[in-house]
Every structure is written in structure tokens, then in C-alpha cells.
Design a protein around this motif. Structure first.
Motif, PDB file in Angstrom:
ATOM      1  N   ARG A  55       0.835  -1.206   0.000  1.00 58.75           N
ATOM      2  CA  ARG A  55       0.000   0.000   0.000  1.00 58.75           C
ATOM      3  C   ARG A  55       0.869   1.255   0.000  1.00 58.75           C
ATOM      4  O   ARG A  55       2.004   1.235   0.460  1.00 58.75           O
ATOM      5  CB  ARG A  55      -0.952   0.014   1.208  1.00 58.75           C
ATOM      6  N   LYS A  57       0.977   5.012   1.572  1.00 61.68           N
ATOM      7  CA  LYS A  57       0.370   5.719   2.694  1.00 61.68           C
ATOM      8  C   LYS A  57      -0.509   6.845   2.143  1.00 61.68           C
ATOM      9  O   LYS A  57      -0.125   7.517   1.182  1.00 61.68           O
ATOM     10  CB  LYS A  57       1.494   6.306   3.558  1.00 61.68           C
ATOM     11  N   LYS A  65       1.282  11.522  10.620  1.00 57.83           N
ATOM     12  CA  LYS A  65       2.528  10.988  11.176  1.00 57.83           C
ATOM     13  C   LYS A  65       3.596  12.083  11.296  1.00 57.83           C
ATOM     14  O   LYS A  65       4.313  12.148  12.292  1.00 57.83           O
ATOM     15  CB  LYS A  65       3.026   9.823  10.317  1.00 57.83           C
ATOM     16  N   ARG A  68       2.642  14.181  14.248  1.00 61.17           N
ATOM     17  CA  ARG A  68       2.856  13.420  15.487  1.00 61.17           C
ATOM     18  C   ARG A  68       4.340  13.431  15.866  1.00 61.17           C
ATOM     19  O   ARG A  68       4.692  13.514  17.026  1.00 61.17           O
ATOM     20  CB  ARG A  68       2.366  11.979  15.258  1.00 61.17           C
ATOM     21  N   ASP A  84       7.874   4.784   5.588  1.00 63.51           N
ATOM     22  CA  ASP A  84       6.863   3.786   5.202  1.00 63.51           C
ATOM     23  C   ASP A  84       5.789   4.355   4.292  1.00 63.51           C
ATOM     24  O   ASP A  84       4.634   3.948   4.368  1.00 63.51           O
ATOM     25  CB  ASP A  84       6.246   3.156   6.462  1.00 63.51           C
ATOM     26  N   LEU A 115      17.843   0.088   7.292  1.00 65.14           N
ATOM     27  CA  LEU A 115      17.523  -0.095   8.715  1.00 65.14           C
ATOM     28  C   LEU A 115      16.747  -1.400   8.902  1.00 65.14           C
ATOM     29  O   LEU A 115      15.912  -1.737   8.072  1.00 65.14           O
ATOM     30  CB  LEU A 115      16.635   1.088   9.144  1.00 65.14           C
ATOM     31  N   LYS A 117      14.449  -3.358  11.932  1.00 62.82           N
ATOM     32  CA  LYS A 117      13.886  -3.364  13.287  1.00 62.82           C
ATOM     33  C   LYS A 117      13.336  -4.757  13.504  1.00 62.82           C
ATOM     34  O   LYS A 117      12.351  -5.142  12.853  1.00 62.82           O
ATOM     35  CB  LYS A 117      12.765  -2.339  13.404  1.00 62.82           C
ATOM     36  N   TYR A 119      11.398  -6.776  15.595  1.00 63.01           N
ATOM     37  CA  TYR A 119      10.442  -6.875  16.703  1.00 63.01           C
ATOM     38  C   TYR A 119      10.067  -8.340  16.989  1.00 63.01           C
ATOM     39  O   TYR A 119       9.128  -8.596  17.735  1.00 63.01           O
ATOM     40  CB  TYR A 119       9.171  -6.091  16.388  1.00 63.01           C
ATOM     41  N   LYS A 124       7.660  -5.507  20.967  1.00 65.82           N
ATOM     42  CA  LYS A 124       7.290  -4.266  21.647  1.00 65.82           C
ATOM     43  C   LYS A 124       6.553  -4.604  22.950  1.00 65.82           C
ATOM     44  O   LYS A 124       6.054  -5.711  23.105  1.00 65.82           O
ATOM     45  CB  LYS A 124       6.395  -3.427  20.723  1.00 65.82           C
ATOM     46  N   ASN A 126       3.718  -3.951  24.006  1.00 67.06           N
ATOM     47  CA  ASN A 126       2.316  -4.380  23.853  1.00 67.06           C
ATOM     48  C   ASN A 126       2.201  -5.808  23.299  1.00 67.06           C
ATOM     49  O   ASN A 126       1.113  -6.363  23.219  1.00 67.06           O
ATOM     50  CB  ASN A 126       1.554  -3.403  22.944  1.00 67.06           C
ATOM     51  N   TYR A 128       3.631  -6.641  20.203  1.00 68.58           N
ATOM     52  CA  TYR A 128       3.781  -6.601  18.740  1.00 68.58           C
ATOM     53  C   TYR A 128       5.053  -7.299  18.280  1.00 68.58           C
ATOM     54  O   TYR A 128       6.136  -7.035  18.792  1.00 68.58           O
ATOM     55  CB  TYR A 128       3.814  -5.140  18.283  1.00 68.58           C
ATOM     56  N   HIS A 132      10.923  -5.730  10.483  1.00 61.97           N
ATOM     57  CA  HIS A 132      10.805  -4.586   9.576  1.00 61.97           C
ATOM     58  C   HIS A 132      12.147  -4.264   8.924  1.00 61.97           C
ATOM     59  O   HIS A 132      13.170  -4.207   9.598  1.00 61.97           O
ATOM     60  CB  HIS A 132      10.368  -3.326  10.337  1.00 61.97           C
ATOM     61  N   GLU A 151       9.276   0.311   2.964  1.00 65.16           N
ATOM     62  CA  GLU A 151       9.294  -0.433   4.221  1.00 65.16           C
ATOM     63  C   GLU A 151       8.736  -1.830   3.961  1.00 65.16           C
ATOM     64  O   GLU A 151       7.656  -1.970   3.382  1.00 65.16           O
ATOM     65  CB  GLU A 151       8.436   0.251   5.293  1.00 65.16           C
ATOM     66  N   GLN A 153       7.553  -5.213   5.837  1.00 61.36           N
ATOM     67  CA  GLN A 153       7.221  -5.861   7.121  1.00 61.36           C
ATOM     68  C   GLN A 153       7.058  -7.346   6.829  1.00 61.36           C
ATOM     69  O   GLN A 153       6.299  -7.721   5.930  1.00 61.36           O
ATOM     70  CB  GLN A 153       5.905  -5.334   7.679  1.00 61.36           C
ATOM     71  N   GLU A 166      -4.956  -5.612  16.930  1.00 63.98           N
ATOM     72  CA  GLU A 166      -4.380  -4.582  17.817  1.00 63.98           C
ATOM     73  C   GLU A 166      -4.472  -3.204  17.163  1.00 63.98           C
ATOM     74  O   GLU A 166      -4.792  -2.217  17.810  1.00 63.98           O
ATOM     75  CB  GLU A 166      -2.919  -4.944  18.131  1.00 63.98           C
ATOM     76  N   HIS A 167      -4.204  -3.170  15.849  1.00 62.26           N
ATOM     77  CA  HIS A 167      -4.261  -1.915  15.088  1.00 62.26           C
ATOM     78  C   HIS A 167      -5.675  -1.339  15.134  1.00 62.26           C
ATOM     79  O   HIS A 167      -5.884  -0.151  15.380  1.00 62.26           O
ATOM     80  CB  HIS A 167      -3.837  -2.214  13.648  1.00 62.26           C
TER      81      HIS A 167
HETATM   82  P1  0O2 Z   1       0.117   2.676  10.056  1.00 56.58           P
HETATM   83  O1  0O2 Z   1      -1.206   3.248  10.378  1.00 56.58           O
HETATM   84  O2  0O2 Z   1       0.141   1.175   9.994  1.00 56.58           O
HETATM   85  O3  0O2 Z   1       0.755   3.270   8.819  1.00 56.58           O
HETATM   86  P2  0O2 Z   1      10.601   4.885  12.034  1.00 56.58           P
HETATM   87  O4  0O2 Z   1      10.213   4.225  10.733  1.00 56.58           O
HETATM   88  O5  0O2 Z   1      11.720   4.193  12.717  1.00 56.58           O
HETATM   89  O6  0O2 Z   1      10.819   6.363  11.863  1.00 56.58           O
HETATM   90  P3  0O2 Z   1       8.029   4.011  12.905  1.00 56.58           P
HETATM   91  O7  0O2 Z   1       7.333   4.385  11.641  1.00 56.58           O
HETATM   92  O8  0O2 Z   1       7.246   4.138  14.177  1.00 56.58           O
HETATM   93  O9  0O2 Z   1       9.372   4.813  13.047  1.00 56.58           O
HETATM   94  O10 0O2 Z   1       8.620   2.545  12.717  1.00 56.58           O
HETATM   95  P4  0O2 Z   1       8.084   1.153  13.171  1.00 56.58           P
HETATM   96  O11 0O2 Z   1       8.091   1.006  14.641  1.00 56.58           O
HETATM   97  O12 0O2 Z   1       8.924   0.189  12.392  1.00 56.58           O
HETATM   98  O13 0O2 Z   1       6.561   1.122  12.694  1.00 56.58           O
HETATM   99  C1  0O2 Z   1       6.225   1.132  11.345  1.00 56.58           C
HETATM  100  C2  0O2 Z   1       4.882   0.478  11.129  1.00 56.58           C
HETATM  101  O14 0O2 Z   1       4.860  -0.810  11.769  1.00 56.58           O
HETATM  102  C3  0O2 Z   1       3.696   1.204  11.725  1.00 56.58           C
HETATM  103  O15 0O2 Z   1       3.296   2.240  10.877  1.00 56.58           O
HETATM  104  C4  0O2 Z   1       2.685   0.050  11.812  1.00 56.58           C
HETATM  105  O16 0O2 Z   1       2.172  -0.296  10.543  1.00 56.58           O
HETATM  106  C5  0O2 Z   1       3.568  -1.105  12.264  1.00 56.58           C
HETATM  107  N1  0O2 Z   1       3.607  -1.138  13.740  1.00 56.58           N
HETATM  108  C6  0O2 Z   1       4.602  -0.695  14.535  1.00 56.58           C
HETATM  109  N2  0O2 Z   1       4.289  -0.898  15.822  1.00 56.58           N
HETATM  110  C7  0O2 Z   1       3.062  -1.480  15.853  1.00 56.58           C
HETATM  111  C8  0O2 Z   1       2.210  -1.943  16.905  1.00 56.58           C
HETATM  112  O17 0O2 Z   1       2.504  -1.847  18.095  1.00 56.58           O
HETATM  113  N3  0O2 Z   1       1.016  -2.504  16.534  1.00 56.58           N
HETATM  114  C9  0O2 Z   1       0.640  -2.637  15.225  1.00 56.58           C
HETATM  115  N4  0O2 Z   1      -0.548  -3.204  14.967  1.00 56.58           N
HETATM  116  N5  0O2 Z   1       1.435  -2.191  14.204  1.00 56.58           N
HETATM  117  C10 0O2 Z   1       2.621  -1.630  14.514  1.00 56.58           C
HETATM  118  P5  0O2 Z   1       2.470   3.485  11.432  1.00 56.58           P
HETATM  119  O18 0O2 Z   1       2.699   4.628  10.505  1.00 56.58           O
HETATM  120  O19 0O2 Z   1       2.806   3.731  12.876  1.00 56.58           O
HETATM  121  O20 0O2 Z   1       1.005   3.041  11.351  1.00 56.58           O
END
Ligand code: 0O2
Length: 215
Positions: A55, A57, A65, A68, A84, A115, A117, A119, A124, A126, A128, A132, A151, A153, A166-167
């Protein structure tokens, strides 16, 4: 010779050009992953990838974002701070497949891994879990190649199931879900981990049996 993915203010004045870059990067990555999958099935008679989704964004989500994270909401910030905008999710059957797929993608000469990550090794708080990778892939435009961020995942079916619920809960309660729901999600994360571990052991046992039958 590729150019950096950050376009200058003048070059980047056109939002459509930028989104075209991200969209093209997604198409290239999707094709790569599809070829990897087909090659794996044909050579190794095994499919590590269950399904793939991608997808771009949405503008609303991009602005939310950036705000935020305290950045300017302009095109240069978007390229600099958001990793992302172009996102691909690869869903695998087993945890071991995640690392195989990540290695296969990283080994491509045109892909630069910026990079990681993990997880899965470091979930995390919570619960998660997901792997990544932020990578760049060159997109060939009339003025030359532009390395564009994607990005990726990578997660198991079980991790994906948990993350999508969770989302949904996170957004429904705008990050302030009642404690009992958070506790329940945390319990589900433990069950999902146990399930992934048992499914992996079961699969390894089946593979061992297959191997001994072939001898
Ligand atoms: P959305 O709505 O899915 O687009 P960074 O990239 O390091 O600057 P970021 O973006 O917080 O910081 O990186 P991270 O932690 O790798 O998270 C990227 C995406 O992973 C998020 O995008 C989510 O899609 C997913 N993600 C990360 N943490 C969680 C979590 O705790 N729960 C769920 N369900 N998804 C998670 P967005 O833009 O935050 O959200």
C-alpha cells in the motif's frame, strides 16, 4: 549511478512525481518478491511466502505521522523522515521463513538495506512482533535512477492476525484502550507466540520424517 532518494525542493514540487516514484518502487519490489516466491517453489518445492500485500500511505496518514513526530508537513520532510510511504507486508507460515525471505531480499545487488527493526527478537511492550526492513530500490526515471525507500514488514500469519486486531483497537480508542483490552491483547500475544513455536516444531518434525523416508 543512482541519485539519493531525497529530491530537492524544486525537483520535489510535484507531489504526483513523488508518489509515482513510491508507486513504481512498490511495483518493482512486488515483482521481485513474486519471482523469489516462484523460484523457491520451482527449485526448492517449498513456498515460504503465504501472501503479500502492499500500500501507499494516504496523504492524511502522511500528514498525521509528520505532525505526530513534530516535523514540517512538506515534501522534503516526508522523504526525509517517513520510511513507510511505500509499504509491503509479506506474510509467512513459520518464523524461520521470515529470516529466509529477509536474507533473500537483502542479497539483491540493487537493494540497499538502510535499517532493520527486529520486533521478533525484541517484541514491543504491547506484544507486537514483526520483522521490519527499510530498504531502497532504484527507480529509473528519464533523468536517471532514484533510490526510493520501501518499508518491508515480514511476519507470520499468527503475528499478522494479532497485529491487525491490535491496530483496529488502537485506532478505535485513539491509543487509549481500556486496560482489560490491553491485558487481553497481551495474553493473545503469548498464545500466538506459543502457537508459532509449536507449528514450527511440527513442521520441522514433518521435514525430518520426509528426509528419512527419502534415504
Ligand atoms: P500505520 O497506520 O500502519 O501506517 P521509524 O520508521 O523508525 O521512523 P516508525 O514508523 O514508528 O518509526 O517505525 P516502526 O516502529 O517500524 O513502525 C512502522 C509500522 O509498523 C507502523 O506504521 C505500523 O504499521 C507497524 N507497527 C509498529 N508498531 C506497531 C504496533 O505496536 N502494533 C501494530 N498493529 N502495528 C505496529 P504506522 O505509521 O505507525 O502506522
Amino acid at each position: 549511478m543512482t541519485r539519493d532518494f531525497i529530491l530537492s525542493g524544486d525537483e520535489a514540487k510535484d507531489w504526483e512525481t513523488l508518489m509515482f516514484l513510491y508507486e513504481s518502487a512498490l511495483k518493482k519490489m512486488n515483482t521481485k518478491i513474486e519471482i523469489l516466491k516462484e523460484e523457491f517453489i520451482s527449485v526448492h518445492k517449498y513456498n515460504p511466502i503465504e501472501h503479500v500485500t502492499s500500500r501507499l500511505k494516504t496523504p492524511k496518514s502522511i500528514v498525521r505521522k509528520l505532525k505526530r513526530e513534530g516535523h514540517e508537513t512538506d515534501i522534503v520532510s516526508m522523504q526525509q523522515y517517513l520510511n513507510d510511504i511505500a509499504g509491503i507486508r509479506i506474510v509467512c507460515s513459520f518464523t524461520s521463513d521470515i529470516y529466509k525471505v529477509a536474507d533473500m531480499i537483502s542479497s539483491h545487488d540493487d537493494i540497499k538495506v538502510l535499517l532493520i527493526k527486529n520486533y521478533i527478537a525484541n517484541p514491543k511492550s504491547n506484544g507486537y512482533k514483526s520483522y521490519h526492513m527499510i530498504v531502497t530500490i532504484p527507480v529509473f526515471m528519464s533523468g536517471g535512477a532514484v533510490d526510493t525507500k520501501v518499508e518491508i514488514q515480514i511476519r507470520t500469519i499468527a503475528m499478522d492476525f494479532w497485529a491487525s486486531l491490535e491496530h483496529k483497537i488502537y485506532y478505535k480508542f485513539e491509543g487509549k484502550a481500556p486496560e482489560y483490552l490491553k491485558d487481553e491483547l497481551s495474553e493473545c500475544a503469548k498464545m500466538i507466540n506459543a502457537l508459532d513455536d509449536r507449528m514450527l516444531s511440527l513442521n520441522e518434525a514433518v521435514q525430518e520424517l520426509d528426509g528419512s523416508e527419502d534415504e
